[in-house]
Design a protein around this motif. Sequence first.
Motif, mmCIF file in Angstrom:
data_model
loop_
_atom_site.group_PDB
_atom_site.id
_atom_site.type_symbol
_atom_site.label_atom_id
_atom_site.label_comp_id
_atom_site.label_asym_id
_atom_site.label_seq_id
_atom_site.Cartn_x
_atom_site.Cartn_y
_atom_site.Cartn_z
ATOM 1 N N THR A 14 -29.989 -5.804 12.606
ATOM 2 C CA THR A 14 -28.833 -5.927 11.728
ATOM 3 C C THR A 14 -27.633 -5.276 12.396
ATOM 4 O O THR A 14 -27.729 -4.150 12.903
ATOM 5 N N VAL A 113 -28.882 -10.643 11.098
ATOM 6 C CA VAL A 113 -28.213 -10.241 9.858
ATOM 7 C C VAL A 113 -26.913 -9.533 10.229
ATOM 8 O O VAL A 113 -26.919 -8.637 11.073
ATOM 9 N N ILE A 133 -28.712 -5.757 2.751
ATOM 10 C CA ILE A 133 -29.530 -6.185 3.891
ATOM 11 C C ILE A 133 -30.838 -6.805 3.412
ATOM 12 O O ILE A 133 -31.256 -7.868 3.897
ATOM 13 N N GLY A 185 -23.155 -9.223 3.153
ATOM 14 C CA GLY A 185 -24.174 -9.490 4.158
ATOM 15 C C GLY A 185 -24.421 -10.977 4.338
ATOM 16 O O GLY A 185 -24.322 -11.751 3.375
#
Length: 250
Positions: A14, A113, A133, A185
Amino acid sequence: MSDVPRPSPAGVRTAAVIPAAGRGVRLGPGAPKALRALNGTPMLIHAVRALAASRAVSLVVVVAPPDGAAEVKSLLDAHALPERTDFLVVPGGASRQESVRLGLDALPPGYDVVLVHDAARPLVPVDTVDAVIEAVRGGAPAVVPALPLADTVKEVEPARTPGEPEPVLATPERARLRAVQTPQGFDRATLVRAHETVTGDVTDDASMVEQLGLRVVVVPGHEEAFKVTRPLDLVLAEAVLARRRLNDGF
């Protein structure tokens, strides 16, 4: 500060993009908004630490003012930041949308992500970051944290002259409305496609995904993730930090 991104301990790929190229005119003259001090530390540093507090975030890309990348990199180097997180600084563009795109362009492969976070929301709790997330990892192409509205909202016909009375057109059902925050996100491929496809002015990245006809979902936001845009917001932010210091015992 390492320039070679590493996977986080949990293996979650991420990355976060923080556009910080704006001037922040509503806070008055002086330094760009993201560089204004909050409890003696620039708001940008608070925002970077807030995102890096999530163990899932292994890279933070800060998009600096076009002529201020070196200054922002020096700023990051001068403050204590989590060693497990990598940080990149890239120059931004003339608009927030362009700055986010430049931040996306700087992401190495392997990050599926992507969070986009306002530098002017320096106090977002890590639980909110993690919730966004997890929702993306759960399959949502776009996720926004948001709060129910406390006030009744009126749709009006905007006055041509500021300060004039404005006719009310409608009263939307408050239960269906949310005040949106960040970080937002995204599945990386979805966000990249949105920036390649949507060319009109937008107020946030999630609305670009909406224009693609894809699903955007909301997760609970937090009252401390408010946006610092006016002098009173700085007072409120200082109060939140003071309460945190008291609760944490230092």
